[in-house]
Design a protein around this motif. Structure first.
Motif, PDB file in Angstrom:
ATOM      1  N   ALA A  25       0.851  -1.187   0.000  1.00 29.54           N
ATOM      2  CA  ALA A  25       0.000   0.000   0.000  1.00 29.54           C
ATOM      3  C   ALA A  25       0.890   1.241   0.000  1.00 29.54           C
ATOM      4  CB  ALA A  25      -0.886   0.010   1.243  1.00 29.54           C
ATOM      5  N   PRO A  26       0.499   2.276  -0.732  1.00 28.32           N
ATOM      6  CA  PRO A  26       1.326   3.494  -0.787  1.00 28.32           C
ATOM      7  C   PRO A  26       1.537   4.119   0.590  1.00 28.32           C
ATOM      8  CG  PRO A  26      -0.788   3.830  -1.912  1.00 28.32           C
ATOM      9  CD  PRO A  26      -0.691   2.383  -1.583  1.00 28.32           C
ATOM     10  N   THR A  27       0.578   3.894   1.483  1.00 25.21           N
ATOM     11  CA  THR A  27       0.698   4.459   2.826  1.00 25.21           C
ATOM     12  C   THR A  27       1.676   3.680   3.715  1.00 25.21           C
ATOM     13  OG1 THR A  27      -1.277   3.183   3.333  1.00 25.21           O
ATOM     14  CG2 THR A  27      -1.584   5.529   2.903  1.00 25.21           C
ATOM     15  N   ASP A  28       2.180   2.541   3.220  1.00 20.50           N
ATOM     16  CA  ASP A  28       3.161   1.751   3.980  1.00 20.50           C
ATOM     17  C   ASP A  28       4.509   2.456   4.090  1.00 20.50           C
ATOM     18  OD1 ASP A  28       1.488  -0.361   4.297  1.00 20.50           O
ATOM     19  OD2 ASP A  28       2.620  -1.774   3.040  1.00 20.50           O
ATOM     20  N   VAL A  29       4.796   3.316   3.125  1.00 17.38           N
ATOM     21  CA  VAL A  29       6.143   3.883   3.040  1.00 17.38           C
ATOM     22  C   VAL A  29       6.091   5.390   3.257  1.00 17.38           C
ATOM     23  CG1 VAL A  29       8.246   4.016   1.660  1.00 17.38           C
ATOM     24  CG2 VAL A  29       6.674   2.104   1.319  1.00 17.38           C
ATOM     25  N   ILE A 208      12.181  -0.299  -1.200  1.00 14.40           N
ATOM     26  CA  ILE A 208      10.740  -0.490  -1.013  1.00 14.40           C
ATOM     27  C   ILE A 208      10.353  -1.939  -1.304  1.00 14.40           C
ATOM     28  CG2 ILE A 208       8.466   0.177  -1.914  1.00 14.40           C
ATOM     29  CD1 ILE A 208       9.595   3.053  -2.166  1.00 14.40           C
ATOM     30  N   ALA A 209      10.983  -2.532  -2.310  1.00 16.88           N
ATOM     31  CA  ALA A 209      10.727  -3.947  -2.604  1.00 16.88           C
ATOM     32  C   ALA A 209      11.136  -4.827  -1.428  1.00 16.88           C
ATOM     33  CB  ALA A 209      11.472  -4.362  -3.871  1.00 16.88           C
ATOM     34  N   ALA A 210      12.143  -4.403  -0.677  1.00 15.70           N
ATOM     35  CA  ALA A 210      12.629  -5.198   0.454  1.00 15.70           C
ATOM     36  C   ALA A 210      11.941  -4.833   1.769  1.00 15.70           C
ATOM     37  CB  ALA A 210      14.146  -5.043   0.589  1.00 15.70           C
ATOM     38  N   GLY A 211      10.884  -4.029   1.704  1.00 19.36           N
ATOM     39  CA  GLY A 211      10.094  -3.816   2.916  1.00 19.36           C
ATOM     40  C   GLY A 211      10.354  -2.532   3.671  1.00 19.36           C
ATOM     41  N   SER A 212      11.105  -1.619   3.090  1.00 18.21           N
ATOM     42  CA  SER A 212      11.334  -0.342   3.775  1.00 18.21           C
ATOM     43  C   SER A 212      10.002   0.323   4.120  1.00 18.21           C
ATOM     44  CB  SER A 212      12.145   0.591   2.867  1.00 18.21           C
ATOM     45  OG  SER A 212      12.085   1.917   3.357  1.00 18.21           O
ATOM     46  N   THR A 213       9.937   0.946   5.306  1.00 18.40           N
ATOM     47  CA  THR A 213       8.737   1.710   5.653  1.00 18.40           C
ATOM     48  C   THR A 213       9.021   3.200   5.721  1.00 18.40           C
ATOM     49  OG1 THR A 213       9.028   1.704   8.054  1.00 18.40           O
ATOM     50  CG2 THR A 213       7.943  -0.230   7.082  1.00 18.40           C
ATOM     51  N   MET A 214      10.300   3.566   5.566  1.00 14.83           N
ATOM     52  CA  MET A 214      10.641   4.996   5.564  1.00 14.83           C
ATOM     53  C   MET A 214      11.863   5.218   4.687  1.00 14.83           C
ATOM     54  SD  MET A 214      11.389   7.589   8.748  1.00 14.83           S
ATOM     55  CE  MET A 214       9.885   7.194   9.633  1.00 14.83           C
ATOM     56  N   VAL A 215      11.688   6.035   3.645  1.00 18.42           N
ATOM     57  CA  VAL A 215      12.833   6.368   2.798  1.00 18.42           C
ATOM     58  C   VAL A 215      13.288   7.780   3.145  1.00 18.42           C
ATOM     59  CG1 VAL A 215      12.179   4.788   0.953  1.00 18.42           C
ATOM     60  CG2 VAL A 215      11.339   7.141   0.912  1.00 18.42           C
ATOM     61  N   ARG A 216      14.584   8.000   3.013  1.00 17.70           N
ATOM     62  CA  ARG A 216      15.164   9.284   3.418  1.00 17.70           C
ATOM     63  C   ARG A 216      15.722  10.003   2.196  1.00 17.70           C
ATOM     64  NH1 ARG A 216      17.824   5.283   6.485  1.00 17.70           N
ATOM     65  NH2 ARG A 216      19.661   5.836   5.285  1.00 17.70           N
ATOM     66  N   LEU A 217      15.087  11.085   1.813  1.00 22.10           N
ATOM     67  CA  LEU A 217      15.511  11.805   0.618  1.00 22.10           C
ATOM     68  C   LEU A 217      15.948  13.224   0.956  1.00 22.10           C
ATOM     69  CD1 LEU A 217      12.742  10.795  -1.964  1.00 22.10           C
ATOM     70  CD2 LEU A 217      14.952   9.708  -1.536  1.00 22.10           C
ATOM     71  N   GLY A 218      17.145  13.564   0.506  1.00 19.40           N
ATOM     72  CA  GLY A 218      17.648  14.920   0.691  1.00 19.40           C
ATOM     73  C   GLY A 218      17.694  15.652  -0.641  1.00 19.40           C
TER      74      GLY A 218
END
Ligand SMILES: *Cc1c(COP(=O)(O)O)cnc(C)c1O
Length: 228
Positions: A25-29, A208-218
């Motif tokens: 779900a898009p809300t997972d990440v 995200i394919a490996a289950g990340s729930t939070m990505v960090r973008l600068g």
């Protein structure tokens, strides 16, 4: 030149597309906007576009921004950099999350210094998943021991794991999978654990394919940084 609002929108739609591809779900990440070295005015722009979660690497700089922006409701500050033990008080007093916890001594100090009137400090353990000599983080085999110590700290709430992998290509996939395994194991012992913080601009899709729930973008949101 794209605006911060435009870059945020692009990042959000990438995130949703990669979640969809991974049957999630898009809300997972969730998206953490890494604002290190960037001025308060940039953070305000992101906030006005709906972004609430911000990451900072340098204690002093982060605290200055937190104080400058304290009137913004529901803004959430994550500390994601290396932390010396003589700087723990600033993190305990100002941040909402500490994602780069890697030793018991830091956990105990944060626990002592966190005000009983504040929400508990939300904590992720940083894992040195590729066993790099220079990098902070505990080895994968030491995660459970540190998690046990954190779980005994009343002013800290263990939320999950964070990593900054070094590997690329196939080896990166293995590193992400190893993180996912550790995360699943941690959740089995600590049901409140819900955060696997991994993935940056270059490796979003795999994270995200490996289950990340939070990505960090600068850079993807605020543009390139000047070298410190
Ligand atoms: C700087 C930083 C990021 C963001 O890096 P970009 O390459 O600018 O997206 C993410 N995580 C951590 C821990 C960082 O220090």
């Amino acid at each position: 030149m794209q605006t911060i609002a435009e870059r945020l929108k692009i990042a959000q739609s990438q995130l949703e597309a990669f979640s969809y591809q991974a049957n999630r779900a898009p809300t997972d990440v969730q998206l953490l906007a890494v604002s290190k070295t960037k001025p308060v005015s940039d953070i305000v722009q992101a906030y006005e576009s709906g972004q609430r979660r911000f990451g900072e690497n340098y204690v002093q700089e982060g605290v200055e921004k937190i104080i400058a922006l304290q009137q913004l409701e529901h803004i959430e500050w994550h500390f994601i950099g290396p932390l010396q033990s003589n700087k723990t008080r600033l993190v305990a007093e100002h941040f909402d999350w500490m994602q780069s916890l890697d030793r018991v001594k830091i956990a105990s100090r944060l626990n002592e210094q966190r005000s009983p009137h504040a929400h508990p400090l939300q904590v992720c353990i940083q894992v040195n998943i590729d066993n790099e000599e220079q990098k902070s983080g505990v080895t994968p085999t030491a995660v459970m021991e540190l998690a046990d110590a954190v779980s005994q700290c009343k002013r800290l709430n263990l939320r999950g794991l964070m990593c900054i992998p070094k590997a690329t290509g196939e080896q990166l996939r293995n590193s992400f999978c190893a993180m996912q395994t550790l995360y699943v194991r941690l959740k089995q012992v600590y049901p409140q654990v819900d955060t696997l913080s991994m993935g940056m601009s270059a490796d979003l899709q795999q994270a995200i394919a490996a289950g990340s729930t939070m990505v960090r973008l600068g850079t993807a949101i605020f543009g390139p940084r000047e070298k410190k």
